[in-house]
Design an enzyme around this catalytic site. Structure first.
Site, short mmCIF file in Angstrom:
data_model
loop_
_atom_site.label_atom_id
_atom_site.label_comp_id
_atom_site.label_asym_id
_atom_site.label_seq_id
_atom_site.Cartn_x
_atom_site.Cartn_y
_atom_site.Cartn_z
N LEU A 100 6.24 -1.49 -4.66
CA LEU A 100 5.01 -2.21 -4.99
C LEU A 100 5.34 -3.62 -5.46
CD1 LEU A 100 1.94 -2.27 -5.34
CD2 LEU A 100 2.28 -1.38 -7.66
N TYR A 101 6.42 -3.75 -6.22
CA TYR A 101 6.84 -5.09 -6.66
C TYR A 101 7.05 -6.00 -5.46
CZ TYR A 101 10.01 -8.77 -8.24
OH TYR A 101 10.61 -9.98 -8.47
#
Length: 442
Positions: free
Chosen positions: A253-254
């Site tokens: 997700l980062y």
């Protein structure tokens, strides 16, 4: 928002369960007679109903509801603004360069690892700098406050606020006419996204948009340099990673938020004429670093005699990183600022095509994590207790390697610090900082 089920009242047995006329009977007549001629009983009935309603409204929530509320509290953010009464005066003073040719730079994430180093480097060479940081508790806030004190001694004024605070940003840009913005504020870390995904959207997407909005609405639009990440290369198997490689397969997700940031930046460049340069950092390390990074917590655990976990890929494949010393990254950041062209918009209106660039900032010399541990053992003079484990499915990738030819050609970027030299500087700082009660080492 949690929906509360309506409270159903079964207090009055006279009310029928289905629509229709209420037929009078002996019971209803008797009840009416009782209510009519016994006012004290009626009063106690009303008080009882009020008491029960108050009980439902103010009684402590059950375990599940409490957990949901705690979860909401950890993923909702409010801007903590700590402004001095004369903050405008301090901001203008801090932003004033020593010469007419100097820059006036807003550094977001100024109390962060890279932000501290960049801010001090800018101030030392004569540029004006104002810092902005929300001092969140993702890691030790004491370390962030120590960095803030360091910035203060260097003459950098830091505002404690969130970049999502549009009102504050508008006031700040009206107070100071920044020539450049170095945007380093972000929710960092790959693994933490599995615990608190909303923090990444809040900082890396919403926060970036808030900042871009403030920049495009400024009367004099600043040039923007911002930190992307090598994580955008995701599942790309081609190495070394080049700026021309595909970045549409994020592994975390980062990484996805950083990739989203690159697309958002392109949009603001195209529509509003903002000059924007993105820098893809590769595993930055060094003094005043982030405690969530492997080299940092390996050092702490080795000194404490704790077991350290070293991950490996399938069939014992080596995990390697393109470790980049912070001073080299700072040089790349300053070179990006120096070569950034002016934005072409004014007050949100584009006047012409604007500069848009993406660069890798790495060391272009990947080192196995096992080699990192060997170097730390040598520098700390302590044998590590190692435990080899298969790499978990948490978004981490097996290997990173930067192709820096574009940055070398256009920015003059030339990293000079090898891993052992850089770790030696880090260990020296670490032992001084954590060995000193005052924690004032540099």
């Amino acid at each position: 928002m949690t929906q509360l089920k309506p409270i159903l009242s079964h207090l009055d047995p006279i009310i029928p369960s289905s629509p229709g006329k209420l037929k009078p009977d002996k019971f209803s007549a008797y009840s009416f007679h009782r209510l009519r001629f016994h006012p004290r009983l009626a009063l106690w009935s009303i008080l009882s109903v009020i008491f029960i309603l108050l009980f439902f409204c103010f009684s402590p929530p059950d375990g599940a509801s409490a957990a949901r509320r705690r979860s909401l509290q950890t993923t909702s953010y409010t801007s903590r603004v700590r402004l001095d009464g004369n903050w405008e005066v301090k901001a203008r003073k801090s932003a004033r360069p020593r010469s007419k040719s100097g820059f006036s730079v807003l550094v977001t994430g100024a109390a962060g690892f890279v932000g501290t180093h960049v801010s001090i480097a800018l101030k030392r060479r004569g540029d004006g700098v104002v810092g902005l940081d929300n001092f969140n508790n993702y890691y030790d806030t004491g370390l962030k406050n120590a960095r803030k004190a360091l910035l203060g001694r260097a003459g950098v004024y830091v505002i404690e606020a969130d970049i999502n605070d549009a009102v504050l940003l508008r006031n700040l840009f009206e107070t100071v006419h920044f020539t450049h913005v170095m945007h380093l504020a972000a929710q960092a870390g790959v693994r933490y996204a599995m615990q608190n995904p909303n923090s990444y959207i809040h900082s890396n997407v919403n926060g970036f948009v808030s900042l871009l909005e403030a920049c495009k609405n400024a009367t004099l639009q600043p040039s923007i340099v911002w930190a992307s990440s090598s994580s955008v290369y995701g599942l790309n198997s081609k190495v070394p990673f080049s700026e021309k490689d595909r970045t549409d397969q994020p592994a975390s997700l980062y990484a996805a938020t950083k990739k989203a940031g690159e697309e958002i930046a392109h949009t603001y460049n195209h529509i509003y004429g903002l000059s924007i340069t993105g820098l893809r950092f590769f595993t930055v390390y060094g003094p005043w670093g982030r405690p969530d990074m492997a080299y940092f917590f390996f050092t702490k655990d080795i000194l404490k005699g704790k077991e350290i976990k070293i991950f490996e890929g399938a069939d014992h494949a080596t995990v390697a990183r393109d470790f980049t010393y912070v001073d080299d990254v700072v040089n790349g950041c300053l070179a990006a600022l120096d070569t950034a062209k002016k934005s072409t918009g004014n007050g949100g209106k584009k006047k012409g095509a604007a500069q848009f660039r993406i660069y890798n900032l790495g060391n272009t010399s990947p080192v196995p994590v096992t080699k990192l541990v060997d170097i730390l053992e040598k520098l700390l003079k302590v044998k590590a207790k190692k435990k080899m484990l298969p790499m978990p499915r948490n978004g981490d990738v097996l290997y990173t390697h930067a192709n820096i030819s574009l940055a070398r050609e256009e920015l003059g970027y030339r990293p000079t610090t090898d891993l052992e030299t850089g770790l030696k500087k880090f260990v020296k700082w670490y032992l001084r900082y954590y060995g000193s009660k005052k924690k004032s080492a540099w």
